[in-house]
Scaffold this motif. Structure first.
Motif, short mmCIF file in Angstrom:
data_model
loop_
_atom_site.label_atom_id
_atom_site.label_comp_id
_atom_site.label_asym_id
_atom_site.label_seq_id
_atom_site.Cartn_x
_atom_site.Cartn_y
_atom_site.Cartn_z
N ILE A 1 0.86 -1.19 0.00
CA ILE A 1 0.00 0.00 0.00
C ILE A 1 0.89 1.23 0.00
N ALA A 2 0.69 2.09 -0.99
CA ALA A 2 1.42 3.35 -1.06
C ALA A 2 0.48 4.49 -0.68
N THR A 3 0.99 5.43 0.12
CA THR A 3 0.20 6.59 0.51
C THR A 3 0.94 7.86 0.10
N ILE A 4 0.30 8.67 -0.74
CA ILE A 4 0.85 9.96 -1.12
C ILE A 4 0.52 10.93 0.01
N THR A 5 1.51 11.32 0.78
CA THR A 5 1.26 12.14 1.96
C THR A 5 1.45 13.63 1.71
N GLY A 6 2.15 13.97 0.64
CA GLY A 6 2.39 15.37 0.33
C GLY A 6 2.49 15.57 -1.16
N GLU A 7 3.72 15.56 -1.66
CA GLU A 7 3.96 15.77 -3.08
C GLU A 7 4.48 14.48 -3.70
N GLY A 8 3.79 13.98 -4.71
CA GLY A 8 4.25 12.80 -5.42
C GLY A 8 4.73 13.20 -6.79
N GLY A 9 6.03 13.31 -6.97
CA GLY A 9 6.55 13.85 -8.20
C GLY A 9 7.30 12.85 -9.06
N LEU B 1 -3.12 5.16 -2.06
CA LEU B 1 -3.95 6.09 -1.32
C LEU B 1 -3.35 7.49 -1.42
N MET B 2 -4.16 8.48 -1.11
CA MET B 2 -3.69 9.85 -1.25
C MET B 2 -4.40 10.75 -0.26
N LEU B 3 -3.64 11.54 0.48
CA LEU B 3 -4.27 12.50 1.36
C LEU B 3 -5.01 13.56 0.54
N GLU B 4 -6.07 14.05 1.10
CA GLU B 4 -7.01 14.93 0.40
C GLU B 4 -6.34 16.11 -0.30
N HIS B 5 -5.35 16.72 0.34
CA HIS B 5 -4.71 17.91 -0.23
C HIS B 5 -3.30 17.63 -0.75
N SER B 6 -3.02 16.38 -1.10
CA SER B 6 -1.75 16.03 -1.72
C SER B 6 -1.87 16.17 -3.24
N ILE B 7 -0.73 16.07 -3.92
CA ILE B 7 -0.72 16.09 -5.38
C ILE B 7 0.14 14.93 -5.88
N TYR B 8 -0.14 14.49 -7.11
CA TYR B 8 0.58 13.36 -7.69
C TYR B 8 0.66 13.63 -9.18
N SER B 9 1.87 13.72 -9.72
CA SER B 9 2.00 14.16 -11.11
C SER B 9 3.27 13.62 -11.75
N VAL B 10 3.31 13.67 -13.06
CA VAL B 10 4.46 13.18 -13.81
C VAL B 10 5.61 14.18 -13.78
N ALA C 1 -4.05 22.80 -15.17
CA ALA C 1 -4.33 21.97 -16.36
C ALA C 1 -3.89 20.52 -16.23
N MET C 2 -3.09 20.20 -15.22
CA MET C 2 -2.41 18.90 -15.19
C MET C 2 -3.17 17.75 -14.55
N LYS C 3 -4.29 18.02 -13.91
CA LYS C 3 -5.07 16.96 -13.23
C LYS C 3 -4.20 16.24 -12.19
N ILE C 4 -3.73 17.00 -11.22
CA ILE C 4 -2.79 16.47 -10.23
C ILE C 4 -3.43 16.27 -8.86
N THR C 5 -4.71 16.59 -8.72
CA THR C 5 -5.36 16.49 -7.41
C THR C 5 -6.23 15.23 -7.32
N GLY C 6 -6.65 14.92 -6.11
CA GLY C 6 -7.34 13.67 -5.83
C GLY C 6 -8.53 13.33 -6.71
N PRO C 7 -9.51 14.22 -6.85
CA PRO C 7 -10.70 13.85 -7.63
C PRO C 7 -10.37 13.45 -9.07
N ASP C 8 -9.47 14.17 -9.73
CA ASP C 8 -9.09 13.80 -11.09
C ASP C 8 -8.35 12.47 -11.12
N LEU C 9 -7.47 12.24 -10.16
CA LEU C 9 -6.69 11.01 -10.14
C LEU C 9 -7.54 9.80 -9.81
N ILE C 10 -8.56 9.99 -8.99
CA ILE C 10 -9.52 8.91 -8.73
C ILE C 10 -10.25 8.57 -10.02
#
Length: 319
Positions: free
Chosen positions: A192-200, A214-223, A246-255
């Motif tokens: 299980i991986a958890t994005i706790t802050g910035e996933g770059g 998993l991802m905290l609500e206000h974290s980001i995950y991007s290429v 424009a990058m779709k880096i927040t939780g709702p888009d990534l879900i």
């Protein structure tokens, strides 16, 4: 620790400064209890409203907040009997990724995560969470150990990306990231991986190729970071906000894209506003997800993980 306010939190900062001023006056000029209580309610309402409508650039700032819980805080708050394991058995020990053996609510696990550091000295020690090849080779060694002893793997992701320095490139940075990603995908135990802050970028996915992400609500995950994307698209890093939008880096888009499986709600004001509550919430969700993955054979674990990653970005036919 003095509170660090982000730019968009200035109205909240002004209210809390007024509360502090009245509190000091109360000791010499009489009671201001009713005024202070009114201001506290107003500040709480404003914080709730502000954090209920964060845009992607605001979430990027929250994800990078210097007082946000880091990996060492999750270790202290969620695990017992942590034994850190050092080195990649090839070059050295990279402190941008920390890992080892621990117990999670009585259950033995392997844990690892990026550590950014909390002050100048620790940030330099941990290289701001940007791992070199030996960090990812250490991650592979830990995953090998987990499979050998049939232990679940819990990873915590918080990095702007892998370190791009000359020495890291000379020692095979890209290959190390690829090997770590491959090991995560082929691991025969639940992960299980958890994005706790910035996933770059690849620096994040190298320890996030897990059974569940998993991802905290206000974290980001991007290429790539918003600043990096802006530099490529417009040759202007100052347009990072435009890139983030424009990058779709927040939780709702990534879900929606099936890149992330579940969002973890943060306290009002972000994880840094109530670190203990945020850490406890992460622990509760990890316990639920681990229970859901228990009982699977190694073959079932690998197949489920493969199915999960093959589903990323897949478009379903309309009715």
């Amino acid at each position: 620790m003095a509170t660090h306010y982000l730019d968009f939190e200035k109205p909240i900062a002004d209210l809390e400064a007024k509360i502090e001023e009245l509190s000091l006056l109360s000791s010499t000029a009489g009671s201001f209890d009713s005024e202070i209580e009114g201001l506290r309610k107003k500040a709480e309402q404003l914080r709730k409203k502000t954090y209920g409508q964060l845009d992607p650039w605001m979430k990027t700032q929250v994800a990078r907040h210097p007082q946000r819980p880091h990996f060492v805080d999750y270790v202290d708050g969620l695990f017992t009997d942590f034994t850190e394991l050092h080195g990649d058995r090839q070059f050295g020990d990279d402190q941008a990724i920390i890992g080892g053996l621990a117990r999670f609510r009585g259950r033995p696990v392997v844990i690892m995560g990026h550590e950014k550091g909390h002050d100048t000295a620790t940030r330099l020690t941990h290289n701001f969470g940007m791992a070199r090849p030996e960090g990812y080779r250490k991650a592979v060694r830990l995953m090998d150990l987990a499979e050998q002893y049939a232990l679940p793997v819990l990873t915590f992701v918080d990095t702007a990306g892998a370190y791009p320095g000359l020495g890291a490139e000379e020692r095979g940075q890209a290959e190390a990231i690829a090997r770590s990603t491959e090991r995560g995908l082929t691991l025969g135990t639940p992960s299980i991986a958890t994005i706790t802050g910035e996933g770059g970028s690849g620096g994040a996915i190298a320890i996030a190729a897990a059974s569940r992400v998993l991802m905290l609500e206000h974290s980001i995950y991007s290429v790539i970071s918003p600043e990096g994307a802006a530099g490529i698209l417009w040759r202007d890093g100052a347009r990072a906000k435009d890139a983030a939008m424009a990058m779709k880096i927040t939780g709702p888009d990534l879900i929606g894209l099936k890149i992330v499986d579940r969002l973890i709600e943060e306290p009002v004001g972000g994880a840094h506003a109530d670190r203990e509550a945020a850490i406890t919430r992460v622990g509760d969700v990890l316990a639920e997800e681990l229970e859901a993955l228990s009982g699977l054979t190694p073959a079932q674990v690998r197949q489920a993980r493969a199915d999960r990653f093959y589903a990323i970005g897949r478009l379903e036919k309309g009715g």
